[in-house]
Design a protein around this motif. Structure first.
Motif, PDB file in Angstrom:
ATOM      1  N   TYR A 249     -31.506   6.999  16.435  1.00 10.37           N
ATOM      2  CA  TYR A 249     -31.673   7.199  17.659  1.00 10.37           C
ATOM      3  C   TYR A 249     -30.212   6.804  18.025  1.00 10.37           C
ATOM      4  O   TYR A 249     -30.444   6.769  19.460  1.00 10.37           O
ATOM      5  CB  TYR A 249     -33.257   5.183  17.810  1.00 10.37           C
ATOM      6  CG  TYR A 249     -33.174   5.341  18.874  1.00 10.37           C
ATOM      7  CD1 TYR A 249     -34.624   6.210  19.433  1.00 10.37           C
ATOM      8  CD2 TYR A 249     -33.296   3.744  19.079  1.00 10.37           C
ATOM      9  CE1 TYR A 249     -34.517   5.261  20.772  1.00 10.37           C
ATOM     10  CE2 TYR A 249     -33.738   3.453  20.518  1.00 10.37           C
ATOM     11  CZ  TYR A 249     -34.331   3.927  20.854  1.00 10.37           C
ATOM     12  OH  TYR A 249     -35.155   3.566  21.732  1.00 10.37           O
ATOM     13  N   MET A 250     -30.003   5.394  17.697  1.00 11.34           N
ATOM     14  CA  MET A 250     -28.428   5.632  18.622  1.00 11.34           C
ATOM     15  C   MET A 250     -27.952   6.723  18.470  1.00 11.34           C
ATOM     16  O   MET A 250     -27.353   6.900  19.892  1.00 11.34           O
ATOM     17  CB  MET A 250     -27.676   4.672  17.387  1.00 11.34           C
ATOM     18  CG  MET A 250     -28.410   3.013  17.845  1.00 11.34           C
ATOM     19  SD  MET A 250     -27.190   1.999  17.196  1.00 11.34           S
ATOM     20  CE  MET A 250     -27.322   2.162  15.286  1.00 11.34           C
ATOM     21  N   TYR A 254     -27.178   7.883  22.779  1.00 12.32           N
ATOM     22  CA  TYR A 254     -25.822   7.939  23.279  1.00 12.32           C
ATOM     23  C   TYR A 254     -25.528   9.143  24.129  1.00 12.32           C
ATOM     24  O   TYR A 254     -24.939   9.974  25.185  1.00 12.32           O
ATOM     25  CB  TYR A 254     -24.503   8.460  22.066  1.00 12.32           C
ATOM     26  CG  TYR A 254     -23.152   8.841  22.195  1.00 12.32           C
ATOM     27  CD1 TYR A 254     -22.726   8.257  23.217  1.00 12.32           C
ATOM     28  CD2 TYR A 254     -23.048   9.957  21.640  1.00 12.32           C
ATOM     29  CE1 TYR A 254     -21.194   9.035  23.345  1.00 12.32           C
ATOM     30  CE2 TYR A 254     -22.062  10.747  22.212  1.00 12.32           C
ATOM     31  CZ  TYR A 254     -20.751   9.912  22.912  1.00 12.32           C
ATOM     32  OH  TYR A 254     -19.569  10.129  23.385  1.00 12.32           O
ATOM     33  N   GLU A 255     -26.455  10.316  23.311  1.00 12.21           N
ATOM     34  CA  GLU A 255     -26.230  11.900  23.862  1.00 12.21           C
ATOM     35  C   GLU A 255     -27.299  12.284  24.821  1.00 12.21           C
ATOM     36  O   GLU A 255     -27.156  12.488  25.995  1.00 12.21           O
ATOM     37  CB  GLU A 255     -27.052  12.972  22.278  1.00 12.21           C
ATOM     38  CG  GLU A 255     -26.434  13.504  21.496  1.00 12.21           C
ATOM     39  CD  GLU A 255     -25.107  13.800  22.103  1.00 12.21           C
ATOM     40  OE1 GLU A 255     -24.494  14.318  22.668  1.00 12.21           O
ATOM     41  OE2 GLU A 255     -23.636  13.456  20.674  1.00 12.21           O
ATOM     42  N   LEU A 256     -28.154  10.930  24.930  1.00 15.60           N
ATOM     43  CA  LEU A 256     -29.277  10.998  26.614  1.00 15.60           C
ATOM     44  C   LEU A 256     -28.393  10.645  27.625  1.00 15.60           C
ATOM     45  O   LEU A 256     -28.185  10.749  28.569  1.00 15.60           O
ATOM     46  CB  LEU A 256     -30.309  10.353  26.071  1.00 15.60           C
ATOM     47  CG  LEU A 256     -30.980  10.070  27.152  1.00 15.60           C
ATOM     48  CD1 LEU A 256     -31.267  11.465  27.503  1.00 15.60           C
ATOM     49  CD2 LEU A 256     -31.884   9.377  26.945  1.00 15.60           C
ATOM     50  N   ALA A 257     -27.499   9.336  26.929  1.00 16.17           N
ATOM     51  CA  ALA A 257     -26.630   8.370  28.175  1.00 16.17           C
ATOM     52  C   ALA A 257     -25.594   9.527  29.201  1.00 16.17           C
ATOM     53  O   ALA A 257     -24.793  10.018  29.930  1.00 16.17           O
ATOM     54  CB  ALA A 257     -25.770   7.667  27.708  1.00 16.17           C
ATOM     55  N   ILE A 272     -28.945   3.715  29.763  1.00 14.28           N
ATOM     56  CA  ILE A 272     -28.821   3.716  28.441  1.00 14.28           C
ATOM     57  C   ILE A 272     -27.281   3.035  27.421  1.00 14.28           C
ATOM     58  O   ILE A 272     -27.659   2.639  26.697  1.00 14.28           O
ATOM     59  CB  ILE A 272     -29.343   5.335  28.253  1.00 14.28           C
ATOM     60  CG1 ILE A 272     -30.930   5.293  28.751  1.00 14.28           C
ATOM     61  CG2 ILE A 272     -29.303   5.140  26.711  1.00 14.28           C
ATOM     62  CD1 ILE A 272     -31.172   6.659  29.304  1.00 14.28           C
ATOM     63  N   ILE A 273     -26.321   3.239  27.798  1.00 15.54           N
ATOM     64  CA  ILE A 273     -25.339   2.767  27.326  1.00 15.54           C
ATOM     65  C   ILE A 273     -24.838   1.756  26.689  1.00 15.54           C
ATOM     66  O   ILE A 273     -25.273   1.493  26.237  1.00 15.54           O
ATOM     67  CB  ILE A 273     -23.839   3.398  27.977  1.00 15.54           C
ATOM     68  CG1 ILE A 273     -24.335   4.884  28.433  1.00 15.54           C
ATOM     69  CG2 ILE A 273     -22.429   2.342  27.155  1.00 15.54           C
ATOM     70  CD1 ILE A 273     -22.766   5.083  29.234  1.00 15.54           C
ATOM     71  N   LEU A 274     -25.943   0.679  27.931  1.00 18.12           N
ATOM     72  CA  LEU A 274     -26.003  -0.799  27.352  1.00 18.12           C
ATOM     73  C   LEU A 274     -26.823  -1.425  26.203  1.00 18.12           C
ATOM     74  O   LEU A 274     -26.774  -1.917  25.571  1.00 18.12           O
ATOM     75  CB  LEU A 274     -25.815  -1.557  28.445  1.00 18.12           C
ATOM     76  CG  LEU A 274     -25.310  -1.000  29.932  1.00 18.12           C
ATOM     77  CD1 LEU A 274     -24.749  -1.977  31.128  1.00 18.12           C
ATOM     78  CD2 LEU A 274     -23.025  -1.733  29.505  1.00 18.12           C
ATOM     79  N   TYR A 275     -27.515  -0.511  26.358  1.00 16.13           N
ATOM     80  CA  TYR A 275     -29.162  -0.494  25.425  1.00 16.13           C
ATOM     81  C   TYR A 275     -28.634  -0.379  24.274  1.00 16.13           C
ATOM     82  O   TYR A 275     -28.500  -1.031  23.240  1.00 16.13           O
ATOM     83  CB  TYR A 275     -30.098   0.295  26.393  1.00 16.13           C
ATOM     84  CG  TYR A 275     -31.445  -0.090  24.941  1.00 16.13           C
ATOM     85  CD1 TYR A 275     -31.990  -0.774  24.669  1.00 16.13           C
ATOM     86  CD2 TYR A 275     -31.824   1.367  24.832  1.00 16.13           C
ATOM     87  CE1 TYR A 275     -32.965  -0.722  23.946  1.00 16.13           C
ATOM     88  CE2 TYR A 275     -32.277   0.964  23.791  1.00 16.13           C
ATOM     89  CZ  TYR A 275     -33.107   0.499  23.133  1.00 16.13           C
ATOM     90  OH  TYR A 275     -34.407  -0.070  22.165  1.00 16.13           O
ATOM     91  N   ASN A 276     -27.707   0.948  24.542  1.00 16.98           N
ATOM     92  CA  ASN A 276     -27.099   1.671  23.242  1.00 16.98           C
ATOM     93  C   ASN A 276     -26.106   0.967  22.006  1.00 16.98           C
ATOM     94  O   ASN A 276     -26.194   0.412  20.755  1.00 16.98           O
ATOM     95  CB  ASN A 276     -26.714   2.635  23.410  1.00 16.98           C
ATOM     96  CG  ASN A 276     -27.479   3.756  21.469  1.00 16.98           C
ATOM     97  OD1 ASN A 276     -28.510   3.709  20.994  1.00 16.98           O
ATOM     98  ND2 ASN A 276     -25.680   4.620  21.811  1.00 16.98           N
ATOM     99  N   ILE A 288     -20.809   3.868  16.168  1.00 20.26           N
ATOM    100  CA  ILE A 288     -22.078   3.739  17.413  1.00 20.26           C
ATOM    101  C   ILE A 288     -20.931   3.098  18.750  1.00 20.26           C
ATOM    102  O   ILE A 288     -20.882   3.488  19.490  1.00 20.26           O
ATOM    103  CB  ILE A 288     -23.327   3.738  18.000  1.00 20.26           C
ATOM    104  CG1 ILE A 288     -24.498   5.088  16.583  1.00 20.26           C
ATOM    105  CG2 ILE A 288     -23.983   3.584  18.902  1.00 20.26           C
ATOM    106  CD1 ILE A 288     -24.342   5.929  17.043  1.00 20.26           C
ATOM    107  N   THR A 289     -20.755   2.076  18.129  1.00 18.68           N
ATOM    108  CA  THR A 289     -20.530   1.018  19.154  1.00 18.68           C
ATOM    109  C   THR A 289     -19.141   2.206  20.080  1.00 18.68           C
ATOM    110  O   THR A 289     -19.119   1.970  21.179  1.00 18.68           O
ATOM    111  CB  THR A 289     -19.848  -0.391  18.071  1.00 18.68           C
ATOM    112  OG1 THR A 289     -21.567  -0.911  17.872  1.00 18.68           O
ATOM    113  CG2 THR A 289     -19.732  -1.055  19.142  1.00 18.68           C
TER     114      THR A 289
END
Length: 321
Positions: A249-250, A254-257, A272-276, A288-289
């Motif tokens: 999901y993360m 990442y790809e969506l952002a 989305i970046i911040l949410y992720n 991912i971070t």
């Protein structure tokens, strides 16, 4: 592959039991139980857990080794350590071959979670996945054909039929993915048609679709928001119980952002970046971070004041080992 379901045993109890056992197989089994418990905890270092377990794998029973190696490969996959995944896939194939030669299907009691043929097929699937990540698409397609053939066994049991159907489904989806990644955009609509039949593959499929769109500067021409909402609902229902789903999901976020920022939809992309980033920090997913921090840095100039403030607060919480 499905996540192994285990009965929860308190960590201190497992450690205490391990200290009592001198017999190597009993000790190895304790270490395996500790590994299975710990990889589901948010604050556990999965790499250290995997390294610790590897010392004990050979001391497990032959069949139990198959499940342990499969779980190790899954953990290393979430860390994108593809050379390690490939090495474990080779070991899983070798050990499953040996057991398949000496055990008759369905005639002897087994202790593995899945039918034995599953492990040989999964080993080849792992190899195909590694070749895909390395962008060696011809080899990825070759190994996809191999694991699909392997599961064509005579007179399968009901349990085997379930696994056969899964491998057939994965092979179909993986072929579409590999062809898309190799530059054949005609497979995009075929992927959407595939998801009509196998909606449970939507999360994995959209990681691949967005990755291809980002790498090849493609414009997604269908209703992306519909799939975004569906994937988020799926994560909220299932993700808390699975480290694999949470990691995927993360990756999707990442790809969506990245796609939204590439499309100059900066505010939504940065949100989305911040949410992720908050999710990856909570789950201590360093891979991912780092990707989120890097992506935010690329589009920092497009962030609003409130987004900049949120990022500063999140950055203080980061503790990458």
């Amino acid at each position: 592959m499905e996540t192994i379901r285990t009965v929860y045993i308190p960590l201190h109890q497992c450690v205490s039991e391990c200290e009592k056992y001198q017999h190597s197989e009993r000790l190895a089994m304790c270490q395996y139980r500790i590994f299975l418990i710990n990889i589901n905890l948010k604050k556990f270092d999965n790499l250290n857990a995997a390294i610790r377990l590897e010392v004990y794998v050979e001391k497990l029973s032959e069949e139990m080794q198959l499940d342990a190696i499969k779980e190790l490969a899954n953990v290393y996959s979430t860390m994108h350590l593809w050379d390690k995944v490939y090495s474990l896939a080779k070991e899983l194939e070798r050990k499953s071959d040996a057991l398949l030669r000496f055990k008759s299907r369905g005639k002897a009691k087994r202790i593995t979670v899945y039918p034995l043929i599953t492990y040989k097929a999964y080993a080849i699937l792992l190899k195909a996945g590694v070749f895909k990540e390395r962008k060696e698409y011809a080899m990825a397609l070759k190994y996809t054909d191999i694991y699909e053939r392997i599961v064509d066994i005579p007179d399968p049991s009901e349990e085997e039929r379930v696994m056969i159907a899964k491998f057939k489904r994965w092979a179909q989806g993986n072929r579409i993915t590999i062809n898309l990644m190799s530059g054949n955009q005609d497979f995009m609509q075929e992927y959407l048609n595939y998801l009509q039949a196998y909606s449970e593959e939507t999360l994995t499929a959209f990681i691949n679709i967005l990755k291809v769109a980002n790498e090849q500067s493609l414009k997604i021409e269908f209703d992306l928001e519909k799939y975004e909402n569906k994937i988020k609902r799926f994560y909220l229902d299932e993700g808390c119980n699975s480290r694999v789903i949470t990691h995927r999901y993360m990756l999707f976020n990442y790809e969506l952002a990245k796609y939204k920022c590439n499309s100059q939809d900066y505010q939504n992309g940065i949100d989305i970046i911040l949410y992720n980033l908050s999710l990856s920090t909570l789950n201590q997913d360093d891979h991912i971070t780092v990707k989120c921090v890097d992506l935010y840095g690329t589009y920092r100039q497009q962030a609003s004041l409130s987004q900049q403030e949120t990022y500063s607060q999140l950055f203080k919480m980061i503790n990458i080992k």
